[in-house]
Design a protein around this motif. Structure first.
Motif, PDB file in Angstrom:
ATOM      1  N   GLU A  30     -42.411  29.810  11.942  1.00 26.31           N
ATOM      2  CA  GLU A  30     -43.206  30.688  12.785  1.00 26.31           C
ATOM      3  C   GLU A  30     -43.184  30.264  14.244  1.00 26.31           C
ATOM      4  O   GLU A  30     -43.189  31.112  15.147  1.00 26.31           O
ATOM      5  N   ALA A  31     -43.161  28.944  14.508  1.00 20.78           N
ATOM      6  CA  ALA A  31     -43.146  28.474  15.899  1.00 20.78           C
ATOM      7  C   ALA A  31     -41.882  28.932  16.619  1.00 20.78           C
ATOM      8  O   ALA A  31     -41.926  29.367  17.779  1.00 20.78           O
ATOM      9  N   ARG A  32     -40.747  28.839  15.941  1.00 18.91           N
ATOM     10  CA  ARG A  32     -39.482  29.255  16.550  1.00 18.91           C
ATOM     11  C   ARG A  32     -39.412  30.780  16.688  1.00 18.91           C
ATOM     12  O   ARG A  32     -38.892  31.306  17.672  1.00 18.91           O
ATOM     13  N   ARG A  33     -39.930  31.490  15.691  1.00 20.74           N
ATOM     14  CA  ARG A  33     -39.959  32.949  15.774  1.00 20.74           C
ATOM     15  C   ARG A  33     -40.829  33.398  16.957  1.00 20.74           C
ATOM     16  O   ARG A  33     -40.484  34.330  17.682  1.00 20.74           O
ATOM     17  N   SER A  34     -41.950  32.728  17.134  1.00 26.47           N
ATOM     18  CA  SER A  34     -42.837  33.067  18.240  1.00 26.47           C
ATOM     19  C   SER A  34     -42.153  32.835  19.583  1.00 26.47           C
ATOM     20  O   SER A  34     -42.287  33.643  20.512  1.00 26.47           O
ATOM     21  N   ALA A  35     -41.402  31.719  19.700  1.00 25.79           N
ATOM     22  CA  ALA A  35     -40.682  31.429  20.946  1.00 25.79           C
ATOM     23  C   ALA A  35     -39.636  32.492  21.241  1.00 25.79           C
ATOM     24  O   ALA A  35     -39.343  32.780  22.406  1.00 25.79           O
ATOM     25  N   ILE A  36     -39.078  33.086  20.181  1.00 29.32           N
ATOM     26  CA  ILE A  36     -38.072  34.141  20.364  1.00 29.32           C
ATOM     27  C   ILE A  36     -38.732  35.463  20.721  1.00 29.32           C
ATOM     28  O   ILE A  36     -38.298  36.172  21.638  1.00 29.32           O
ATOM     29  N   LYS A  37     -39.820  35.808  20.037  1.00 30.72           N
ATOM     30  CA  LYS A  37     -40.440  37.120  20.237  1.00 30.72           C
ATOM     31  C   LYS A  37     -41.250  37.193  21.527  1.00 30.72           C
ATOM     32  O   LYS A  37     -41.317  38.255  22.162  1.00 30.72           O
ATOM     33  N   GLU A  38     -41.883  36.094  21.913  1.00 31.32           N
ATOM     34  CA  GLU A  38     -42.773  36.095  23.071  1.00 31.32           C
ATOM     35  C   GLU A  38     -42.128  35.360  24.248  1.00 31.32           C
ATOM     36  O   GLU A  38     -40.978  34.936  24.181  1.00 31.32           O
ATOM     37  N   TYR A  39     -42.898  35.179  25.313  1.00 31.67           N
ATOM     38  CA  TYR A  39     -42.379  34.529  26.520  1.00 31.67           C
ATOM     39  C   TYR A  39     -43.294  33.395  26.984  1.00 31.67           C
ATOM     40  O   TYR A  39     -43.341  33.073  28.158  1.00 31.67           O
ATOM     41  N   GLN A  40     -44.002  32.785  26.027  1.00 30.08           N
ATOM     42  CA  GLN A  40     -44.823  31.635  26.374  1.00 30.08           C
ATOM     43  C   GLN A  40     -43.933  30.431  26.654  1.00 30.08           C
ATOM     44  O   GLN A  40     -42.807  30.345  26.154  1.00 30.08           O
ATOM     45  N   ASN A  41     -44.426  29.490  27.434  1.00 26.81           N
ATOM     46  CA  ASN A  41     -43.672  28.274  27.724  1.00 26.81           C
ATOM     47  C   ASN A  41     -43.665  27.371  26.496  1.00 26.81           C
ATOM     48  O   ASN A  41     -44.704  27.177  25.854  1.00 26.81           O
ATOM     49  N   VAL A  42     -42.498  26.807  26.177  1.00 30.24           N
ATOM     50  CA  VAL A  42     -42.299  26.131  24.891  1.00 30.24           C
ATOM     51  C   VAL A  42     -42.027  24.645  25.080  1.00 30.24           C
ATOM     52  O   VAL A  42     -41.187  24.244  25.897  1.00 30.24           O
ATOM     53  N   HIS A  43     -42.753  23.833  24.325  1.00 31.15           N
ATOM     54  CA  HIS A  43     -42.517  22.386  24.246  1.00 31.15           C
ATOM     55  C   HIS A  43     -41.748  22.115  22.956  1.00 31.15           C
ATOM     56  O   HIS A  43     -42.308  22.144  21.862  1.00 31.15           O
ATOM     57  N   ALA A  44     -40.445  21.873  23.086  1.00 31.99           N
ATOM     58  CA  ALA A  44     -39.582  21.638  21.921  1.00 31.99           C
ATOM     59  C   ALA A  44     -39.342  20.149  21.763  1.00 31.99           C
ATOM     60  O   ALA A  44     -38.832  19.493  22.670  1.00 31.99           O
TER      61      ALA A  44
END
Length: 646
Positions: A30-44
């Motif tokens: 879900e975390a990766r899907r959210s990073a793809i669908k949305e445009y929030q800043n991501v800490h990977a």
């Protein structure tokens, strides 16, 4: 209208990409899907598959993109990161559409040059020939008068590389190093040299930002045009973006501009703080809220639990790699002044317990490379005096590349790893003879070394071809002249070297005989050969950022009066402790040094798939800490036995 990405689109893409893949099928949580669908800043986190997530998002956007004159802008900090993204999307039919107009994928410097600085230069009649710090400094140096050279040499604070334009108070201003009076020969000589550099098209990297800033201020419509052209902007490796670059991008793409702007990276790995420009605050700032991707496919959950306390941002690190059966325990090697030279051999003994297929890439890293003076320095050279950061102390090499290749082909003795190291060192020698250089993260131009060879090839876009060629040479059964001619030509192509000129010619000629080298001579300068035959490359932590190893040893080193491993032991034990905060205004204070230690050790300990070890002096680990590390965190404590008296 911008494309909307949803789970149905993701599932359709996964079905296409996973067709016929089997057990290696790509799965997204879900975390990766959210990073793809949305445009929030991501800490990977390390090993989170950041480039894969970005690549999938770009492919999905490309599949739905219909605008003819608007595109997606993907910005990276380095050419390496850019090339990784290009490789990821370049093999997909939809993704290939992003490689041309109206889209843009490149470094922040490329973006600045392409859309702002170069057009501004052309409009004022400046024909830019070379944007390069080293080349521009050399051009200036060659045009200085003797008094000007003497003036600069009188102080270490006066450098010809500081003779550059910067943007200040709405205008370009030329900095003259040392501020000599306008009537002096030194001033006039430097001013004339700078005018000649501009006339001949030589500029520093930072000057392109200054020229771009001037254009943005004098013509605000330019920024509006760029925002219209790029309604979606993604920034990769955001943690390494400087504060100036961050603020520069914010002037073009402000928060209220109505565009989609997403930053992706790992602020826990921002280890270049205090090494030049101030770090950005919009992503690395301690109070910034980021969407975490905490699970890593790089290492085991046992390793994740051990190094979790070194996460500055307190990411709940999880490892999804399966544990190896009967693998050696992650260990803390305890040494004293007499046994420090036995640390690397002891690590090799621990590594030997790994299955042979899982100990192909072994690294030893430390935060400090060189002797820095002061009382009892502790650095990589203290453990292994042969370590040479600049790789200047090269080992003996065969007189021709072909002789080295023949050795790998015709001699049954020696490991594949040793043969590969010999070939790679010959490649470094080939690049040295050809005069090839590499601009490092500090912006300085230097020789291509074993440590930065991979980055050099990545920037050329030839990594895959190079690796295939190395494998072919190691596995060859014979080497006739016509076969060597073909290999030599391929080496020239992948390394961007003309093998028919200068000192390269005698090094690349055909040889009938293999190289006659002993075991030590086949090793490059910074590979330690342990008594049990395990080969380990030794490097700084900065030098291995972005790498993945099978096993990693992190050496305790000293900066000022503080020892990095000692300062971080408490955090390895208790991940809930308050983290030290880096202060860019005061980078040499103890809290800032401790914050830098935390990020460096986090990078160092998060490289390995199967085994992480630390080295610490016995006087800097207490009995209470030993017990907690063993019983709470599962570390093995390996005490080096005292050196017997003679």
């Amino acid at each position: 209208m911008l494309p909307q990405l949803d789970d149905a689109a993701i599932e359709a893409l996964l079905a296409r990409l996973n067709h016929g893949v089997g057990q290696d099928a790509l799965v997204l949580d879900e975390a990766r899907r959210s990073a793809i669908k949305e445009y929030q800043n991501v800490h990977a986190c390390p090993g989170a598959g950041k480039t894969t997530v970005i690549g999938l998002k770009l492919i999905l956007l490309a599949e739905k993109w219909s605008a003819l004159h608007q595109g997606i802008c993907v910005l990276t900090h380095t050419n390496i990161a850019k090339n990784e993204i290009l490789e990821r999307i370049g093999t997909d039919p939809a993704g290939r559409a992003l490689l041309s107009y109206p889209h843009f994928i490149g470094t922040i410097q490329d973006f600045t040059n392409t859309f702002l600085a170069l057009p501004a230069c052309r409009s004022t009649g400046i024909a830019v020939r070379r944007i390069d710090d080293a080349a521009t400094a050399n051009f200036l140096e060659g045009r200085l008068s003797l008094p000007a050279r003497t003036f600069l040499a009188m102080s270490q604070q006066r450098k010809i590389s500081d003779l550059r334009y910067r943007f200040e108070n709405g205008a370009l201003k030329l900095d003259i190093p040392g501020n000599p009076g306008e009537q002096t020969d030194s001033y006039k000589s430097m001013k004339a040299a700078k005018n000649a550099a501009i006339k001949n098209g030589f500029l520093f990297y930072s000057e392109m930002y200054a020229i771009a800033d001037q254009l943005l201020v004098s013509n605000p419509a330019v920024a509006e045009a760029i925002r219209h052209r790029f309604p979606i902007v993604l920034v990769d490796e955001m943690q390494d973006t400087s504060r100036y670059q961050d603020e520069f991008l914010s002037r073009i793409f402000p928060n209220d501009a109505g565009i989609k702007f997403q930053k992706v990276g790992d602020p826990d790995q921002a280890i270049f703080d205090g090494m030049g420009d101030k770090p950005n605050e919009s992503f690395n700032g301690a109070a910034v809220q980021l969407q975490p991707i905490p699970d890593s496919s790089r290492f085991t959950n046992s390793i994740a639990a051990k190094v979790r306390g070194l996460s500055t941002r307190r990411i709940n690190l999880i490892g999804s790699r399966a544990d190896l059966e009967n693998a050696p325990a992650c260990s803390i090697i305890v040494f004293d002044d007499e046994t420090i030279g036995e640390v690397l051999p002891k690590f090799a003994e621990i590594v030997e317990a790994l299955p042979a297929s899982n100990r192909q890439t072994i690294k030893v890293v430390g935060g400090r490379a060189d002797n820095e003076g002061g009382a009892k320095p502790l650095n990589i050279q203290t453990y292994w005096p042969a370590f040479d950061r600049a790789q200047s102390q090269r080992t003996v090499l065969p007189s021709t590349f072909c002789a080295a290749a023949r050795r790998c082909t015709e001699l049954a003795s020696g490991s594949v790893q040793a043969h590969t190291h010999l070939l790679r060192q010959c490649v470094v020698e080939l690049l040295r003879l050809a005069g090839k250089t590499y601009v490092g993260r500090n912006g300085k131009d230097g020789p291509v070394t074993l440590s930065n060879l991979g980055r050099y090839l990545s920037e050329k876009g030839t990594t895959v071809r190079f690796n295939r060629l190395m494998a072919e040479m190691v596995m060859m059964e014979d080497l006739p002249a016509e076969h060597w001619a073909n290999i030599a030509n391929q080496l020239g192509e992948v390394c961007d070297v003309n093998i028919g000129t200068g000192d390269v010619v005698p090094f690349m000629v055909f040889s009938e005989l293999p190289a006659d080298l002993d075991g030590e001579a086949v090793l490059p300068g910074n590979v330690f050969s342990s008594p049990n035959g395990i080969l380990m490359e030794v490097s700084t932590i900065h030098g291995v950022k972005g790498e993945t190893h099978d096993a990693t040893l992190v050496l305790e080193t000293k900066f000022g009066t503080l020892y990095d491993v000692q300062e971080m032991l408490s955090f390895l034990i208790d991940s809930d402790l308050e983290r030290p905060v880096f202060d860019p205004e005061h980078p040499k204070t103890n809290p800032s040094i401790r914050a830098s230690f935390m990020k460096k050790l986090y990078v160092g300990t998060s490289r390995a798939r199967h085994l992480v070890c630390l080295a610490v002096h016995k006087d800097r680990i207490s009995d209470v800490q030993r017990q907690a590390l063993q019983e709470i965190k599962g570390w093995a404590i390996v005490e080096l036995p005292p050196v017997p008296a003679i």
